[in-house]
Design an enzyme around this catalytic site. Sequence first.
Site, PDB file in Angstrom:
ATOM      1  N   ALA A 238      38.053  27.838-138.734  1.00  0.00           N
ATOM      2  CA  ALA A 238      36.631  27.502-138.864  1.00  0.00           C
ATOM      3  C   ALA A 238      36.000  28.411-139.915  1.00  0.00           C
ATOM      4  O   ALA A 238      36.628  29.380-140.370  1.00  0.00           O
ATOM      5  CB  ALA A 238      35.934  27.684-137.524  1.00  0.00           C
ATOM      6  N   LYS A 239      34.781  28.073-140.244  1.00  0.00           N
ATOM      7  CA  LYS A 239      34.028  28.822-141.270  1.00  0.00           C
ATOM      8  C   LYS A 239      34.050  30.328-141.039  1.00  0.00           C
ATOM      9  O   LYS A 239      34.146  31.106-141.979  1.00  0.00           O
ATOM     10  CB  LYS A 239      32.573  28.363-141.251  1.00  0.00           C
ATOM     11  CG  LYS A 239      32.261  27.302-142.258  1.00  0.00           C
ATOM     12  CD  LYS A 239      30.765  27.358-142.593  1.00  0.00           C
ATOM     13  CE  LYS A 239      30.374  26.157-143.407  1.00  0.00           C
ATOM     14  NZ  LYS A 239      29.818  25.069-142.612  1.00  0.00           N
TER      15      LYS A 239
END
Length: 305
Positions: A238-239
């Site tokens: 994820a980011k």
Amino acid sequence: MSEVGAGRYAPTPSGDLHLGNLRTALLAWAFARSTGRRFLLRIEDLDRVRPGAEQRQLDDLAAIGLDWDGPVVRQSERLPHYEAAIERLTAAGLTYECYCTRREIQQAATAPHGPMGAYPGTCRTLTAQARDRLRTSGRPAALRLRAKATEFEVVDELHGIYRGPVDDLVLRRGDGVPAYNLAVVVDDAAQGIDQVVRGDDLLPSTPRQAYLATLLGLPVPRYAHVPLVLDANGNRLAKRDGAVTLADQRAFGNTVEQVVAALAASLDRSATSSSELLAHFDAGLLPWEPWILDVSGLLQRSRCP
Ligand code: GLU
């Protein structure tokens, strides 16, 4: 429907694709191309659209060496097709209005004989009077499938025979937007897609989709649910993991070629590009464990010769 089958990649344009998405796309492309199928792109833009994301996703897919056939299809342009499918199911007595809020569904116990987490069926047996009362109260109604099965079986290239729950899934949400599970089934059939390669987080939804396809008289595609890319802590990439997109990687000084080399090598140690991966692609030899990616490690590895 075309005689040659097709595979596809179907991103939601909610942001930039991360390395895990790009790796799944690379796999979907290699599965399709290595079996003589067409490869199609479909933008699943019924929901969670971020302006500019679609174009950046297409640019990134092209940048990693993927090519696709025909025009890109957008779900937002296909609404009448979803409504037509809903009408067919409704005409067959296979839908009902549901007035439950999310909270009510969470609070209600799971249906006594239904799968865990399944819709408990609260609105399935509403009397006409109760339904009319709810209708006039102004509560938005979702439309659900009146499922006649609680389980369905699919065949997956990696997972073998997979049996999973079917419930009264939502076909049209309370805000009038067709649900993902319906749109995906209608579109895969309309596009002649007979091979669905996607992340294994979607495996649990697959029996529902295959069941729905069967009710609509549509062919069920072959499936290959591929492992996700995980971060060093074992969570889905994820980011928060840092430089997870192609743009991030470039900003850190890595070339697209270096990133593609890392993606390709994670699937076939001898491959250094998308075309090399395709040239020797053999689904039977792919590693089927999740790829644990330390993004900073990727940066360092690809920087050091
Ligand atoms: N649009 C979905 C996603 O981005 C993928 C749906 C599918 O491949 O069936 O997660």
